[in-house]
Motif scaffolding. Structure first.
Motif, PDB file in Angstrom:
ATOM      1  N   LEU A  93      46.339   1.732  55.699  1.00 43.83           N
ATOM      2  CA  LEU A  93      45.584   2.161  54.519  1.00 43.83           C
ATOM      3  C   LEU A  93      45.442   1.029  53.507  1.00 43.83           C
ATOM      4  O   LEU A  93      44.406   0.886  52.846  1.00 43.83           O
ATOM      5  CB  LEU A  93      46.258   3.372  53.868  1.00 43.83           C
ATOM      6  CG  LEU A  93      46.339   4.659  54.712  1.00 43.83           C
ATOM      7  CD1 LEU A  93      46.949   5.787  53.905  1.00 43.83           C
ATOM      8  CD2 LEU A  93      44.972   5.069  55.237  1.00 43.83           C
ATOM      9  N   GLU A  94      46.489   0.217  53.386  1.00 47.81           N
ATOM     10  CA  GLU A  94      46.428  -0.921  52.466  1.00 47.81           C
ATOM     11  C   GLU A  94      45.437  -1.975  52.960  1.00 47.81           C
ATOM     12  O   GLU A  94      44.780  -2.638  52.160  1.00 47.81           O
ATOM     13  CB  GLU A  94      47.827  -1.525  52.276  1.00 47.81           C
ATOM     14  CG  GLU A  94      48.721  -0.646  51.412  1.00 47.81           C
ATOM     15  CD  GLU A  94      50.146  -1.161  51.293  1.00 47.81           C
ATOM     16  OE1 GLU A  94      50.584  -1.930  52.183  1.00 47.81           O
ATOM     17  OE2 GLU A  94      50.834  -0.787  50.318  1.00 47.81           O
ATOM     18  N   GLN A  97      42.118  -0.645  51.943  1.00 51.93           N
ATOM     19  CA  GLN A  97      41.991  -0.837  50.503  1.00 51.93           C
ATOM     20  C   GLN A  97      41.510  -2.265  50.204  1.00 51.93           C
ATOM     21  O   GLN A  97      40.598  -2.486  49.408  1.00 51.93           O
ATOM     22  CB  GLN A  97      43.369  -0.597  49.863  1.00 51.93           C
ATOM     23  CG  GLN A  97      43.349  -0.108  48.449  1.00 51.93           C
ATOM     24  CD  GLN A  97      44.756   0.200  47.958  1.00 51.93           C
ATOM     25  OE1 GLN A  97      45.730  -0.416  48.400  1.00 51.93           O
ATOM     26  NE2 GLN A  97      44.882   1.147  47.066  1.00 51.93           N
ATOM     27  N   LYS A  98      42.147  -3.223  50.891  1.00 55.01           N
ATOM     28  CA  LYS A  98      41.796  -4.636  50.708  1.00 55.01           C
ATOM     29  C   LYS A  98      40.381  -4.911  51.216  1.00 55.01           C
ATOM     30  O   LYS A  98      39.629  -5.677  50.604  1.00 55.01           O
ATOM     31  CB  LYS A  98      42.810  -5.509  51.458  1.00 55.01           C
ATOM     32  CG  LYS A  98      42.675  -6.981  51.194  1.00 55.01           C
ATOM     33  CD  LYS A  98      43.778  -7.749  51.893  1.00 55.01           C
ATOM     34  CE  LYS A  98      43.629  -9.248  51.650  1.00 55.01           C
ATOM     35  NZ  LYS A  98      44.672 -10.010  52.358  1.00 55.01           N
ATOM     36  N   ILE A 100      37.826  -2.846  51.330  1.00 57.07           N
ATOM     37  CA  ILE A 100      36.851  -2.293  50.369  1.00 57.07           C
ATOM     38  C   ILE A 100      36.769  -3.184  49.132  1.00 57.07           C
ATOM     39  O   ILE A 100      35.689  -3.503  48.644  1.00 57.07           O
ATOM     40  CB  ILE A 100      37.217  -0.847  49.986  1.00 57.07           C
ATOM     41  CG1 ILE A 100      37.051   0.083  51.195  1.00 57.07           C
ATOM     42  CG2 ILE A 100      36.363  -0.358  48.819  1.00 57.07           C
ATOM     43  CD1 ILE A 100      37.591   1.485  50.993  1.00 57.07           C
ATOM     44  N   LYS A 101      37.927  -3.613  48.658  1.00 58.83           N
ATOM     45  CA  LYS A 101      37.981  -4.450  47.456  1.00 58.83           C
ATOM     46  C   LYS A 101      37.241  -5.765  47.673  1.00 58.83           C
ATOM     47  O   LYS A 101      36.556  -6.263  46.770  1.00 58.83           O
ATOM     48  CB  LYS A 101      39.441  -4.727  47.094  1.00 58.83           C
ATOM     49  CG  LYS A 101      39.623  -5.503  45.810  1.00 58.83           C
ATOM     50  CD  LYS A 101      41.085  -5.725  45.498  1.00 58.83           C
ATOM     51  CE  LYS A 101      41.255  -6.545  44.241  1.00 58.83           C
ATOM     52  NZ  LYS A 101      42.679  -6.847  43.956  1.00 58.83           N
ATOM     53  N   LYS A 184      33.305   4.407  47.039  1.00 56.08           N
ATOM     54  CA  LYS A 184      34.116   4.414  45.803  1.00 56.08           C
ATOM     55  C   LYS A 184      35.026   5.638  45.769  1.00 56.08           C
ATOM     56  O   LYS A 184      36.213   5.545  45.449  1.00 56.08           O
ATOM     57  CB  LYS A 184      33.189   4.395  44.584  1.00 56.08           C
ATOM     58  CG  LYS A 184      33.920   4.263  43.255  1.00 56.08           C
ATOM     59  CD  LYS A 184      32.918   4.136  42.111  1.00 56.08           C
ATOM     60  CE  LYS A 184      33.615   3.886  40.783  1.00 56.08           C
ATOM     61  NZ  LYS A 184      34.493   4.967  40.361  1.00 56.08           N
ATOM     62  N   SER A 187      37.758   5.160  48.244  1.00 56.57           N
ATOM     63  CA  SER A 187      38.748   4.199  47.738  1.00 56.57           C
ATOM     64  C   SER A 187      39.744   4.875  46.800  1.00 56.57           C
ATOM     65  O   SER A 187      40.945   4.601  46.838  1.00 56.57           O
ATOM     66  CB  SER A 187      38.039   3.053  47.028  1.00 56.57           C
ATOM     67  OG  SER A 187      38.970   2.138  46.504  1.00 56.57           O
ATOM     68  N   GLU A 188      39.243   5.787  45.950  1.00 54.62           N
ATOM     69  CA  GLU A 188      40.129   6.519  45.036  1.00 54.62           C
ATOM     70  C   GLU A 188      41.076   7.439  45.806  1.00 54.62           C
ATOM     71  O   GLU A 188      42.257   7.570  45.466  1.00 54.62           O
ATOM     72  CB  GLU A 188      39.285   7.317  44.037  1.00 54.62           C
ATOM     73  CG  GLU A 188      38.559   6.431  43.034  1.00 54.62           C
ATOM     74  CD  GLU A 188      37.524   7.192  42.211  1.00 54.62           C
ATOM     75  OE1 GLU A 188      37.373   8.419  42.428  1.00 54.62           O
ATOM     76  OE2 GLU A 188      36.870   6.559  41.358  1.00 54.62           O
ATOM     77  N   LEU A 190      42.075   6.863  48.832  1.00 55.62           N
ATOM     78  CA  LEU A 190      43.023   5.947  49.475  1.00 55.62           C
ATOM     79  C   LEU A 190      44.185   5.625  48.544  1.00 55.62           C
ATOM     80  O   LEU A 190      45.352   5.671  48.951  1.00 55.62           O
ATOM     81  CB  LEU A 190      42.319   4.632  49.843  1.00 55.62           C
ATOM     82  CG  LEU A 190      41.734   4.475  51.234  1.00 55.62           C
ATOM     83  CD1 LEU A 190      41.037   3.120  51.350  1.00 55.62           C
ATOM     84  CD2 LEU A 190      42.798   4.596  52.300  1.00 55.62           C
ATOM     85  N   ASP A 191      43.859   5.291  47.292  1.00 54.59           N
ATOM     86  CA  ASP A 191      44.901   4.975  46.301  1.00 54.59           C
ATOM     87  C   ASP A 191      45.864   6.137  46.151  1.00 54.59           C
ATOM     88  O   ASP A 191      47.087   5.961  46.126  1.00 54.59           O
ATOM     89  CB  ASP A 191      44.267   4.646  44.936  1.00 54.59           C
ATOM     90  CG  ASP A 191      43.458   3.357  44.958  1.00 54.59           C
ATOM     91  OD1 ASP A 191      43.636   2.565  45.907  1.00 54.59           O
ATOM     92  OD2 ASP A 191      42.645   3.150  44.043  1.00 54.59           O
ATOM     93  N   ILE A 194      48.066   6.567  49.361  1.00 56.32           N
ATOM     94  CA  ILE A 194      49.103   5.526  49.472  1.00 56.32           C
ATOM     95  C   ILE A 194      50.263   5.828  48.535  1.00 56.32           C
ATOM     96  O   ILE A 194      51.430   5.718  48.909  1.00 56.32           O
ATOM     97  CB  ILE A 194      48.505   4.126  49.213  1.00 56.32           C
ATOM     98  CG1 ILE A 194      47.585   3.728  50.360  1.00 56.32           C
ATOM     99  CG2 ILE A 194      49.609   3.089  49.040  1.00 56.32           C
ATOM    100  CD1 ILE A 194      46.740   2.502  50.092  1.00 56.32           C
TER     101      ILE A 194
END
Length: 201
Positions: A93-94, A97-98, A100-101, A184, A187-188, A190-191, A194
């Motif tokens: 998942l991290e 996250q990376k 997408i960022k 987006k 991504s939220e 995902l945060d 995690i």
């Protein structure tokens, strides 16, 4: 007979020659200075460990009556297989996250999404009939996997259909703004996932 005597004399001469001190005659170089550190260095002679049995007198008894010692020191690691599996999922998942960022391309996004889906399926197969299925982290992972599948599919379809559809009507779902909004929101989620999974460890 002469050959035997000659052979014995030759052997005697060679033996005499070898047994005499006919070797190197001269002075040898003084190498004491080069190796002086080995004999006078305190580190060379210092004992790092005391090998006498006196140390046994200084050892304290194991405080087995102390509950904290028993709980912390003696008990083995009780990390459950579920937590170990969750740790693997967190790393994936991290990565997403990376990705997408950093605005990763479709191929990279879909590759990580596929890994998330595979792990979610594995967890569902392994814990779907066990108490772990009621954990928030478990249901969160299943939701994340479903979202990852939807967005990966949408992005792939947009590559094909956007050529034939306008951004109005059916084509609106494939527009860049629409896909960006879904990423987006993903991504939220995902945060949040995690954080929940890290709290579960």
């Amino acid at each position: 007979m002469k050959k035997i005597i000659t052979a014995k004399i030759s052997t005697l001469i060679i033996t005499t020659f070898l047994c005499t001190a006919a070797g190197y005659k001269g002075t040898l170089p003084n190498i004491n200075e080069q190796f002086e550190y080995k004999t006078h260095s305190p580190q060379a002679t210092k004992n790092l460990f005391n090998t006498t049995n006196d140390n046994t007198k200084e050892l304290k008894k194991v405080p087995r009556e102390n509950k904290a010692y028993i709980d912390i020191i003696l008990k083995k690691d009780k990390t459950s297989p579920y937590i170990n599996d969750l740790n693997d999922v967190i790393q994936i998942l991290e990565k997403m996250q990376k990705c997408i960022k950093n605005g990763g391309n479709i191929q990279k996004f879909n590759s990580i999404a596929s890994s998330i889906i595979d792990h979610a399926d594995y967890m569902n197969e392994k814990y779907g009939e066990k108490p772990e299925k009621y954990y928030i982290s478990f249901s969160k992972l299943q939701n994340i996997a479903a979202q990852a599948r939807n967005i990966a599919t949408l992005r792939c379809e947009s590559q094909v259909y956007i050529k034939y559809l306008t951004y109005q009507g059916d084509g609106q779902v494939y527009s860049k703004d629409s896909i960006d909004a879904q990423i987006k929101a993903f991504s939220e989620e995902l945060d949040s996932a995690i954080r929940i999974m890290k709290d579960a460890r």
